[in-house]
Design an enzyme around this catalytic site. Structure first.
Site, short mmCIF file in Angstrom:
data_model
loop_
_atom_site.label_atom_id
_atom_site.label_comp_id
_atom_site.label_asym_id
_atom_site.label_seq_id
_atom_site.Cartn_x
_atom_site.Cartn_y
_atom_site.Cartn_z
N ARG A 43 79.33 22.23 -54.50
CA ARG A 43 78.48 21.31 -53.75
C ARG A 43 79.02 21.11 -52.34
O ARG A 43 80.05 20.44 -52.15
CB ARG A 43 78.44 19.95 -54.46
CG ARG A 43 77.80 20.01 -55.83
CD ARG A 43 78.14 18.79 -56.64
NE ARG A 43 79.56 18.78 -57.05
CZ ARG A 43 80.15 17.77 -57.68
NH1 ARG A 43 79.47 16.68 -57.94
NH2 ARG A 43 81.41 17.85 -58.02
N LYS A 103 93.73 28.61 -67.53
CA LYS A 103 94.27 29.00 -68.84
C LYS A 103 93.17 29.48 -69.78
O LYS A 103 93.38 30.38 -70.59
CB LYS A 103 95.03 27.84 -69.48
CG LYS A 103 94.20 26.58 -69.70
CD LYS A 103 94.74 25.43 -68.94
CE LYS A 103 93.78 24.26 -68.96
NZ LYS A 103 94.31 23.09 -68.29
N VAL A 130 99.93 26.86 -67.64
CA VAL A 130 100.58 26.24 -68.81
C VAL A 130 101.59 25.20 -68.35
O VAL A 130 102.48 25.50 -67.56
CB VAL A 130 101.31 27.29 -69.67
CG1 VAL A 130 101.91 26.63 -70.91
CG2 VAL A 130 100.38 28.42 -70.08
N ILE A 134 105.63 22.31 -64.64
CA ILE A 134 106.90 22.77 -65.23
C ILE A 134 107.10 24.27 -64.99
O ILE A 134 106.24 25.07 -65.37
CB ILE A 134 106.94 22.52 -66.76
CG1 ILE A 134 106.64 21.05 -67.05
CG2 ILE A 134 108.29 22.91 -67.32
CD1 ILE A 134 106.51 20.75 -68.55
N GLY A 185 92.18 7.44 -67.23
CA GLY A 185 91.90 8.68 -66.50
C GLY A 185 92.63 9.89 -67.04
O GLY A 185 92.63 10.95 -66.43
N GLU A 188 89.25 13.41 -70.20
CA GLU A 188 88.03 13.65 -69.44
C GLU A 188 86.84 13.03 -70.17
O GLU A 188 86.95 12.66 -71.34
CB GLU A 188 87.82 15.15 -69.28
CG GLU A 188 88.91 15.76 -68.43
CD GLU A 188 88.69 17.22 -68.16
OE1 GLU A 188 87.53 17.64 -68.17
OE2 GLU A 188 89.68 17.91 -67.94
N ASP A 199 92.46 23.49 -75.50
CA ASP A 199 93.32 23.62 -74.32
C ASP A 199 94.73 24.07 -74.73
O ASP A 199 95.28 25.01 -74.15
CB ASP A 199 93.37 22.26 -73.59
CG ASP A 199 94.29 22.28 -72.39
OD1 ASP A 199 93.87 22.80 -71.35
OD2 ASP A 199 95.43 21.79 -72.50
N LYS A 203 96.87 27.71 -74.04
CA LYS A 203 98.23 27.76 -73.50
C LYS A 203 99.18 28.47 -74.48
O LYS A 203 100.07 29.22 -74.07
CB LYS A 203 98.71 26.34 -73.21
CG LYS A 203 97.94 25.70 -72.04
CD LYS A 203 98.15 24.20 -71.99
CE LYS A 203 97.42 23.57 -70.82
NZ LYS A 203 97.41 22.10 -70.86
#
Ligand code: NDP
Ligand code: HSE
Length: 437
Positions: A43, A103, A130, A134, A185, A188, A199, A203
């Site tokens: 957008r 990922k 991942v 880190i 927050g 999601e 998710d 990973k």
């Protein structure tokens, strides 16, 4: 170095900010200035706050941007399978270097990206994919290349770790803890990818591929999320001196013929409080790597968020830019071992099973007989009056059984048979146990 940025959301916005704030240092580290050639978004009219960037750089034509001759490095922080796959394959085939945090795409079709990298001769880096900030993939892909990794056990999803930590701290149920994670927050609006383990499974596939020099995709990963974890499970774990974490576990093993294999799984598990991963709270990530010569290694830090993830992205941008300037490229994908991935049923696990049983002679023997029939060895048995109190409910007893290691299929069959016994009023909880007990 001219960079095409695909995506300018949570991560992309921070990439822009850090590129601006650290431009002199980054140029010194690379040996050339780093400039943004363009930023592809969905957008054009979206309010991007006070982002320190020329608005004329924004475009909705990602492919056109990638194809420009003055673009050396493509940074993809859009996410999803398509159109990201098409863009990155195009960029890599054209010899550009790619940095991505995607990922989902790497786990779904890493092969397409690696093959295109080999064809084009650029670099493909994905440290941010991942465990966010880190430094983990570079150590697996470079520092530990002289060693043999036997097992990787990790907490690689911040949202679920926040939820499970909240359940452990407050005794809240899953729905209540998810609500808190959403308000703060962490989760999601649609938390499915996190709470159902997709998710973490993506990973896990990436970690296993690097650790075992084998192409492992999302479809090879056994996946269970945390939606079925109850407050009673958490209390049960506590009573055993344990906590529950959503773990990703990638391990070497051998099949019945002795042939070397790998197993890759994501599921909630009880771990003892003394285990290094037990104290990883809040939305933090940590990964425990067991290597033959190095021994145990622990990687810990922020696994999500704009700035932490952008830190990993920029580290990759510096690395690929330096390679381009030097006219070299990183070592290509290492998948020579090509180990078969073992089905979950053959994975070796332990179970903690809580039963509500009739409290009368012969019940314990009958229950033990089920385990014996499936060749599952019992490690500990604890029995108390049903309901936990001194008097209990009178006619029932709570039975808590922890098994020794056995194939997951044998454990699952044991639980199935237990559920069918009339002396078993209910199977209150079934959890895998990891990390000794
Ligand atoms: P966001 O949703 O915040 O941002 C996505 C960006 O991509 C937006 O700028 C959006 O444009 C743009 N975009 C979406 N579709 C298109 C399209 N078709 N063409 C062009 N641009 C498009 O995502 P995140 O920044 O959170 O995540 C980005 C990537 O980083 C994902 O792969 C994610 O898995 C990964 N990641 C994220 C982490 C995090 O903590 N957020 C941590 C680790 C990895 P517009 O702004 O116009 O909407
Ligand atoms: N949703 C992911 C998490 C973001 O909660 O860890 C980082 O990959």
């Amino acid at each position: 170095m001219r960079l095409a940025l695909l995506g300018c959301g949570t991560v992309g916005g921070e990439v822009v900010r850090l590129l601006h704030e650290q431009s002199a240092d980054l140029a010194a580290r690379i040996g050339a200035p780093l400039e943004i050639a363009g930023i592809a978004v969905r957008r054009l009219g979206r309010d991007r706050g006070d982002l320190p960037v020329d608005p004329a750089l924004f475009t909705t034509d990602a492919l056109g941007l990638i194809k420009r001759d003055d673009v050396d490095v493509v940074v993809e922080v859009v996410g999803g399978i398509e159109p990201a796959r098409g863009w990155l394959v195009e960029a890599l085939r054209a010899g550009k270097s790619v940095v991505t945090a995607n990922k989902a795409l790497l786990a779904e079709d890493g092969a397409a990206l690696h093959d295109a990298t080999a064809e084009g001769g650029g670099d493909l880096y994905y440290e941010a994919a991942v465990a966010g900030a880190i430094p983990l993939l570079r150590p697996l892909r470079e520092s530990l290349h002289g060693d043999r990794i036997n097992r990787v056990t990790g907490i690689v999803n911040g949202t679920t770790n926040f939820i499970l930590s909240a359940m452990d701290a407050t005794g809240a149920g899953f729905a209540e803890a998810l609500e808190e994670a959403t308000e703060l927050g962490y989760a999601e609006a649609d938390p499915t990818a996190d709470v159902e383990g997709f998710d973490a499974a993506a990973k896990a596939a990436i970690l296993a591929s690097l650790a075992f020099h084998t192409r492992v995709g999302a479809a090879d990963v056994h996946r269970e999320g945390i939606t079925e974890v109850t407050a009673a499970d958490v209390a049960s774990a506590k009573a055993m001196g344990c906590t529950i974490k959503l773990l990703c576990i990638a391990a070497r093993g051998a099949d019945a013929t002795g042939r070397e294999t790998v197993s890759v799984r994501v599921h909630p598990a009880m771990i003892p409080l003394a285990h290094p991963l037990a104290s990883v709270g809040d939305a933090y990530n940590a990964v425990f790597v067991e290597a033959e010569a190095a021994g145990p290694l622990m990687f810990y830090g922020r696994g999500a968020g704009g700035a932490p993830t952008a830190s990993a992205v920029l580290g990759d941008v510096v690395a690929v830019s330096r390679n381009r300037l030097a006219g070299v490229r990183a070592a290509s994908e290492s998948a020579y071992a090509d180990l078969p991935v073992r089905p979950m049923g053959e994975a070796l696990t332990r179970y903690h099973i809580s039963l509500d049983v009739a409290d009368r002679p012969g019940v314990l023997a009958a229950v033990a007989g089920v385990f014996a029939r499936h060749d599952v060895s019992i490690a500990t048995v604890r029995q108390g009056p049903a309901g936990g109190g001194a008097a209990g409910r009178g006619e029932d007893a709570d039975l808590v059984i922890v098994t020794h290691v056995a194939p997951d299929a044998a454990l699952a069959a044991t639980v199935r048979e237990l559920r069918g016994l009339d002396i078993v009023r209910s199977v209150a909880s079934v959890l895998r146990v990891e990390g000794g007990l």
